[in-house]
Design a protein around this motif. Structure first.
Motif, PDB file in Angstrom:
ATOM      1  N   LEU A 264       8.975  11.516   6.356  1.00 37.27           N
ATOM      2  CA  LEU A 264       7.646  12.149   6.812  1.00 37.27           C
ATOM      3  C   LEU A 264       6.895  12.661   5.738  1.00 37.27           C
ATOM      4  CD1 LEU A 264       8.410  14.440   9.980  1.00 37.27           C
ATOM      5  CD2 LEU A 264       6.736  12.439   9.718  1.00 37.27           C
ATOM      6  N   LYS A 265       7.566  13.429   4.659  1.00 38.12           N
ATOM      7  CA  LYS A 265       6.954  13.576   3.182  1.00 38.12           C
ATOM      8  C   LYS A 265       6.477  12.305   2.805  1.00 38.12           C
ATOM      9  CE  LYS A 265       8.621  18.001   1.945  1.00 38.12           C
ATOM     10  NZ  LYS A 265       7.295  18.421   1.452  1.00 38.12           N
ATOM     11  N   LYS A 266       7.183  11.327   2.476  1.00 37.01           N
ATOM     12  CA  LYS A 266       6.551  10.082   2.154  1.00 37.01           C
ATOM     13  C   LYS A 266       5.366   9.394   2.561  1.00 37.01           C
ATOM     14  CE  LYS A 266       9.829   7.294   0.756  1.00 37.01           C
ATOM     15  NZ  LYS A 266      10.768   6.357   0.598  1.00 37.01           N
ATOM     16  N   LEU A 267       5.669   9.486   3.991  1.00 38.50           N
ATOM     17  CA  LEU A 267       4.311   9.146   4.809  1.00 38.50           C
ATOM     18  C   LEU A 267       3.097   9.982   4.679  1.00 38.50           C
ATOM     19  CD1 LEU A 267       3.033   7.081   7.275  1.00 38.50           C
ATOM     20  CD2 LEU A 267       4.002   8.893   8.647  1.00 38.50           C
ATOM     21  N   LEU A 268       3.332  11.192   4.673  1.00 34.02           N
ATOM     22  CA  LEU A 268       2.075  12.144   4.343  1.00 34.02           C
ATOM     23  C   LEU A 268       1.631  12.081   3.078  1.00 34.02           C
ATOM     24  CD1 LEU A 268       3.746  15.096   6.297  1.00 34.02           C
ATOM     25  CD2 LEU A 268       1.815  13.798   7.074  1.00 34.02           C
ATOM     26  N   ASN A 269       2.430  12.104   2.024  1.00 36.74           N
ATOM     27  CA  ASN A 269       1.845  11.744   0.689  1.00 36.74           C
ATOM     28  C   ASN A 269       1.081  10.512   0.379  1.00 36.74           C
ATOM     29  OD1 ASN A 269       2.915  14.304  -0.222  1.00 36.74           O
ATOM     30  ND2 ASN A 269       4.785  13.334  -0.802  1.00 36.74           N
ATOM     31  N   ARG A 270       1.383   9.571   1.190  1.00 35.17           N
ATOM     32  CA  ARG A 270       0.578   8.252   1.064  1.00 35.17           C
ATOM     33  C   ARG A 270      -0.624   8.235   1.760  1.00 35.17           C
ATOM     34  NH1 ARG A 270       3.930   3.157   3.425  1.00 35.17           N
ATOM     35  NH2 ARG A 270       3.188   4.155   5.481  1.00 35.17           N
ATOM     36  N   LYS A 271      -0.388   8.950   3.090  1.00 33.99           N
ATOM     37  CA  LYS A 271      -1.812   9.169   3.691  1.00 33.99           C
ATOM     38  C   LYS A 271      -2.965  10.030   3.044  1.00 33.99           C
ATOM     39  CE  LYS A 271      -1.085   7.003   7.655  1.00 33.99           C
ATOM     40  NZ  LYS A 271      -1.836   5.700   8.139  1.00 33.99           N
ATOM     41  N   ARG A 272      -2.214  10.933   2.083  1.00 33.32           N
ATOM     42  CA  ARG A 272      -3.001  11.897   1.523  1.00 33.32           C
ATOM     43  C   ARG A 272      -3.916  11.219   0.291  1.00 33.32           C
ATOM     44  NH1 ARG A 272       0.364  15.358   0.371  1.00 33.32           N
ATOM     45  NH2 ARG A 272       0.291  16.500   2.411  1.00 33.32           N
TER      46      ARG A 272
END
Length: 277
Positions: A264-272
């Protein structure tokens, strides 16, 4: 001579009064000019990215609270264990929220978990005999709950989120400091996995140790009486509960924290990064 002195004093006082009046008038004039030419305060306008982040945060919180409610109010959140204390999964959403959303949010989620637990142990206790140690409104006969029941029920849950978030951020800070000293070293994903797992395990153990320690400290004699066992054996029973319940809960919390938070952190960082590009 006296008349002349009085006259001079009177003239000086009149001059000071006039000067003071002129000064007050000039100050008032300046304040009026500032108010006249001061731009009205514009209401704060959120950007599209800030609105998306706020919406995402509210959705994440709502999902975590819903999962917490399911774990607290349904049998899905409890696993059978040895003795009167069940192995609970209710701390998993707390540690996940602390790692994903921050220490403060994790503490808030712990407060929500504590309130849910108080409701459960008051109205539908898994074990009515020992409900008095978790709810000041439960009990029968001499075994009655009190203020310390409220402390045992809520404070360990709040500190679960606090400890999980602080441990996770402490490990990440050490990793970042090491990376700054060795900029040529390749980043390792295992360090993030380790931070999430250790934070989850630390949060779960915090709840276990504080709850059982509070029971022994504040309700030792009454709890031994409720279990129909000798008070001298209570510490041994609590130690066995930590080994049979607390350690498996900590391991499960570590696995769930790493499995959920890392992707989830990896996905959220990529979206950011995509939103900022």
């Amino acid at each position: 001579m006296e008349n002349n002195n009085q006259t001079n004093l009177t003239e000086k006082q009149e001059q000071q009064t006039v000067l003071q009046g002129q000064t007050d008038a000039s100050v008032q004039t300046q304040e009026e000019r500032q108010k006249r030419y001061q731009r009205p305060k514009q209401p704060r306008v959120l950007t599209a990215q800030q609105r998306r982040q706020r919406t995402l945060f509210l959705v994440q919180m709502a999902l975590l609270v819903a999962i917490e409610a399911i774990f607290c109010f349904t049998p899905l959140g409890s696993l059978p264990a040895i003795g009167p204390i069940v192995m609970t999964l209710a701390m998993i959403p707390v540690v996940i929220s602390a790692i994903l959303l921050g220490t403060g949010v994790g503490s808030l989620m712990g407060l929500v978990a504590g309130i849910f637990s108080l409701i459960v142990w008051t109205f539908m206790p898994p074990n009515p005999v020992t409900a008095f140690v978790f709810s000041p409104f439960a009990g029968s006969g001499e075994l009655q709950g009190n203020f310390w029941s409220l402390v045992i029920c809520i404070v360990p849950r709040v500190l679960t989120g606090t400890v999980a978030g602080l441990v996770y951020r402490g490990i990440n800070a050490c990793v970042e400091r090491n990376r700054a000293k060795h900029p040529d070293a390749k980043p390792s994903r295992w360090k993030n996995i380790l931070a999430c797992a250790v934070g989850g395990a630390a949060g779960s153990l915090t709840n276990t140790l504080l709850v059982l320690g509070g029971i022994y400290l504040f309700f030792g004699q009454a709890y031994a009486q409720a279990l129909e066992t000798a008070y001298s054996l209570l510490l041994l029973i609590i130690g066995g509960t930590i080994l049979s319940n607390g350690i498996p809960e900590a391991v499960l919390s570590a696995l769930c924290s790493a499995a959920v938070c890392v992707p989830l952190k990896k996905l959220l960082n990529r979206k950011r990064r995509e939103a900022e590009a």
